[in-house]
Design an enzyme around this catalytic site. Structure first.
Site, PDB file in Angstrom:
ATOM      1  N   CYS A   9     -58.216  50.282 -14.427  1.00 23.74           N
ATOM      2  CA  CYS A   9     -57.505  50.963 -13.364  1.00 23.74           C
ATOM      3  C   CYS A   9     -58.340  51.190 -12.243  1.00 23.74           C
ATOM      4  O   CYS A   9     -59.264  51.357 -12.419  1.00 23.74           O
ATOM      5  CB  CYS A   9     -56.614  52.167 -13.773  1.00 23.74           C
ATOM      6  SG  CYS A   9     -55.639  51.841 -14.993  1.00 23.74           S
ATOM      7  N   GLY A  35     -57.474  46.041 -11.921  1.00 25.92           N
ATOM      8  CA  GLY A  35     -56.239  45.925 -12.459  1.00 25.92           C
ATOM      9  C   GLY A  35     -55.055  45.124 -11.666  1.00 25.92           C
ATOM     10  O   GLY A  35     -55.230  45.360 -10.481  1.00 25.92           O
ATOM     11  N   ASN A 109     -57.045  56.748 -13.870  1.00 23.54           N
ATOM     12  CA  ASN A 109     -57.943  55.794 -14.328  1.00 23.54           C
ATOM     13  C   ASN A 109     -58.577  56.692 -15.504  1.00 23.54           C
ATOM     14  O   ASN A 109     -59.253  57.389 -15.413  1.00 23.54           O
ATOM     15  CB  ASN A 109     -58.949  55.540 -13.222  1.00 23.54           C
ATOM     16  CG  ASN A 109     -59.963  54.504 -14.067  1.00 23.54           C
ATOM     17  OD1 ASN A 109     -61.264  54.503 -13.543  1.00 23.54           O
ATOM     18  ND2 ASN A 109     -59.779  53.679 -15.200  1.00 23.54           N
ATOM     19  N   GLY A 110     -58.277  55.811 -16.709  1.00 24.47           N
ATOM     20  CA  GLY A 110     -59.126  56.420 -17.947  1.00 24.47           C
ATOM     21  C   GLY A 110     -58.307  56.274 -19.031  1.00 24.47           C
ATOM     22  O   GLY A 110     -57.066  55.742 -19.147  1.00 24.47           O
ATOM     23  N   TYR A 254     -70.160  44.972 -16.381  1.00 26.94           N
ATOM     24  CA  TYR A 254     -69.225  44.299 -15.910  1.00 26.94           C
ATOM     25  C   TYR A 254     -67.952  44.628 -15.071  1.00 26.94           C
ATOM     26  O   TYR A 254     -67.702  43.983 -14.067  1.00 26.94           O
ATOM     27  CB  TYR A 254     -68.543  43.948 -17.426  1.00 26.94           C
ATOM     28  CG  TYR A 254     -67.143  43.089 -17.055  1.00 26.94           C
ATOM     29  CD1 TYR A 254     -67.364  41.617 -17.155  1.00 26.94           C
ATOM     30  CD2 TYR A 254     -65.964  43.531 -17.062  1.00 26.94           C
ATOM     31  CE1 TYR A 254     -66.162  40.819 -17.124  1.00 26.94           C
ATOM     32  CE2 TYR A 254     -64.882  42.863 -16.961  1.00 26.94           C
ATOM     33  CZ  TYR A 254     -64.886  41.520 -16.924  1.00 26.94           C
ATOM     34  OH  TYR A 254     -63.765  40.723 -16.667  1.00 26.94           O
TER      35      TYR A 254
HETATM   36  P1  AMP Z   1     -65.147  36.068 -25.554  1.00 28.62           P
HETATM   37  O1  AMP Z   1     -65.995  35.295 -25.809  1.00 28.62           O
HETATM   38  O2  AMP Z   1     -63.703  35.339 -25.814  1.00 28.62           O
HETATM   39  O3  AMP Z   1     -65.219  37.536 -26.201  1.00 28.62           O
HETATM   40  O4  AMP Z   1     -64.990  36.541 -23.863  1.00 28.62           O
HETATM   41  C1  AMP Z   1     -66.073  37.071 -23.226  1.00 28.62           C
HETATM   42  C2  AMP Z   1     -65.676  36.920 -21.568  1.00 28.62           C
HETATM   43  O5  AMP Z   1     -64.903  38.128 -21.565  1.00 28.62           O
HETATM   44  C3  AMP Z   1     -66.976  37.298 -20.918  1.00 28.62           C
HETATM   45  O6  AMP Z   1     -66.979  36.426 -20.072  1.00 28.62           O
HETATM   46  C4  AMP Z   1     -66.647  38.718 -20.445  1.00 28.62           C
HETATM   47  O7  AMP Z   1     -67.054  38.590 -18.962  1.00 28.62           O
HETATM   48  C5  AMP Z   1     -65.295  38.971 -20.530  1.00 28.62           C
HETATM   49  N1  AMP Z   1     -64.914  40.413 -20.821  1.00 28.62           N
HETATM   50  C6  AMP Z   1     -65.551  41.148 -21.590  1.00 28.62           C
HETATM   51  N2  AMP Z   1     -64.975  42.425 -21.543  1.00 28.62           N
HETATM   52  C7  AMP Z   1     -64.066  42.245 -20.769  1.00 28.62           C
HETATM   53  C8  AMP Z   1     -62.957  43.253 -20.344  1.00 28.62           C
HETATM   54  N3  AMP Z   1     -62.796  44.367 -20.893  1.00 28.62           N
HETATM   55  N4  AMP Z   1     -61.921  42.818 -19.465  1.00 28.62           N
HETATM   56  C9  AMP Z   1     -62.003  41.304 -19.262  1.00 28.62           C
HETATM   57  N5  AMP Z   1     -62.889  40.447 -19.326  1.00 28.62           N
HETATM   58  C10 AMP Z   1     -63.885  40.981 -20.098  1.00 28.62           C
END
Ligand code: AMP
Length: 470
Positions: A9, A35, A109-110, A254
């Site tokens: 968020c 979000g 957020n949290g 990320y």
């Molecule tokens: P997967 O290989 O299916 O686990 O997807 C990995 C991808 O999901 C990577 O490109 C990450 O950048 C992305 N990712 C990791 N954590 C999250 C998150 N919490 N929310 C959205 N995307 C994520």
């Protein structure tokens, strides 16, 4: 790179600006990546609070005529993709209620880890909940408090909360913001100078929101700190004793935008360091370094700079992919991934490729992307991940799935490599991650990589069940 687990968020608050709602809209616009499910703004003209919220992106909901219905010189805003509670309109924030402390609105957020216990206690004493979000608990605690002032009631409420929260509150005549005692999620403080030397105070999850509205970043709301801004000025106070900070390292890996300063540190700098350390720890015999856009770009730049291997943007992302689409009835292999990414064949054909991404969660997306690069003609694909294996779920606001779905919790690196069908797979080490964010005194939370949670999780079964329900 995909939004399917995106569960964060963004929050924003402003005090003392004649265009409070418009600037909150812009602030949320900059925080949209945190979000995309719902958003909302509450504003006050000193006498009454208006609150407008709904499903969708900030730009879809807040047309000029809608913003025109949010008068006043103070406002708070929220952009949400839930971590707790169902994904329905009733959970859109800010929440706004009238109680014996007047009218108040809150955005969060949290993730409050003892929300279920608190809710049970409150319900036993007669409170009625409208939404399934953990944030509503805070308003009930405030309403029930015997403290006379809102700040006093908030202090009492905050002391009962466990877990992660960066909160923004709006009362008829004041803005109050607070951060949990470990400082899991970010909350930056800034200001804008208005004509006549007046100062407007602003708060946001990330400083990229300040850049857009021309505000200056001053510092962060400290862990365990509450900042109260009203007609009599600004007061900063600790509502809870100092505890070990536990900033979410995944914000740097990320979540946050690379143009933000988060926990006092430029995100871009951390990500480039991650890539450089990755090149040192996991070298690869390759011709090109290719990022998975957008999440792998900064780390790939660092990898290329350190290794001397040329950087090529050989996967192109379609930025306009909406939330709904028509899937062809005849199954097209990897359709989902093709919607978002397309390879540039001549940059990949016959080449050995270092493919850089920030993380692997379930492994399914990574597998599709590796396959896409191979099908585009790459001779070898060496997958490099700019953080350690994700072993444990997050209970502090990032929606990683439970252990059973986390590929690294159940497989060795070699097994994961086979699953994603890469020629080699390398993860960054924990010590290199710490070094990359310059964490000399353990100020970050690494629970998703270590399983070491910085707080007592009183009812961990319930927290796991909540994740499974999603
Ligand atoms: P997967 O290989 O299916 O686990 O997807 C990995 C991808 O999901 C990577 O490109 C990450 O950048 C992305 N990712 C990791 N954590 C999250 C998150 N919490 N929310 C959205 N995307 C994520």
């Amino acid at each position: 790179m995909f939004d399917k687990f995106r569960e964060e968020c963004g929050v924003f608050a402003i005090y003392g600006h004649p265009e409070a709602a418009n600037l909150t809209y812009l602030g949320l616009y900059a925080l949209q990546h945190r979000g995309q499910e719902s958003c909302g703004i509450a504003s006050s003209n000193g006498r009454e609070i208006q609150c407008i919220k709904g499903m969708g992106h900030v730009n879809d909901l807040f047309r000029p005529e809608v913003l025109g219905r949010l008068p006043g010189d103070m406002a708070i805003g929220h952009t949400r993709y839930s971590t707790a509670g169902d994904t329905v309109a009733g959970n859109a924030q800010p929440f706004s209620v009238s109680c014996n402390k007047g009218r108040i609105a809150v955005a969060h957020n949290g993730n409050i880890t003892n929300a279920t216990e608190l809710k049970k206690e409150l319900e036993a004493e007669g409170s009625i909940f409208q939404a399934s979000s953990d944030t509503e608990v805070i308003l009930h605690l405030v309403a029930r408090s015997r403290e006379k002032t809102l700040a006093g009631a908030l202090r009492e409420a905050l002391l009962q909360l466990e877990g992660a929260f960066s909160l923004v509150f709006l009362a008829e005549d004041q803005v109050i913001v607070a951060r949990d005692r470990h400082g899991f999620r970010p909350l930056a403080m800034g200001q804008m100078e208005l004509s006549g030397g007046h100062i407007s105070h602003v708060f946001a999850s990330e400083t990229c929101a300040f850049d857009l509205i021309g505000a200056v970043y001053l510092n962060d709301v400290e862990p365990g700190e509450m900042v109260i801004i009203g007609r009599t000025g600004v007061s900063r106070e600790r509502y809870a004793p100092v505890q070990d900070p536990a900033h979410c390292v995944f914000e740097h890996v990320y979540f946050s935008r690379p143009d933000s300063i988060v926990f006092g540190r430029p995100v871009q700098q951390s990500r480039e360091n991650l890539g450089r350390m990755l090149a040192i720890e996991c070298p690869a015999p390759a011709d090109v370094v290719v990022p998975v856009p957008d999440s792998g770009v900064a780390a790939a730049l660092g990898y290329a700079a350190e290794s001397g291997i040329p950087f090529r943007q050989a996967l192109i992302r379609n930025h306009y992919v909406g939330r709904t689409f028509i899937e062809p009835s005849q199954a097209i292999r990897d359709f989902g991934v093709k919607l978002k990414l397309n390879p540039i064949k001549h940059l990949l054909e016959g080449r050995s490729v270092v493919l850089v991404d920030d993380s692997i969660v379930r492994g399914t997306t990574s597998r599709k992307i590796v396959r896409m690069v191979q099908q585009a003609g790459a001779r070898e694909v060496h997958l490099r991940i700019s953080c350690p294996p994700t072993l444990s779920p997050c209970f502090y606001g990032v929606d990683t799935p439970t252990r059973s779905e986390l590929i690294a919790a159940n497989n060795t690196t070699e097994e994961i490599r086979r699953f994603v069908e890469a020629d080699s797979l390398g993860y960054l080490s924990l010590s290199a991650l710490r070094q990359s964010v310059d964490d000399r005194d353990m100020r970050y939370c690494y629970a998703c990589y270590t399983g070491d949670y910085p707080t007592d999780l009183v009812n961990i079964e319930e927290l796991i069940a909540a994740k499974k329900r999603r």
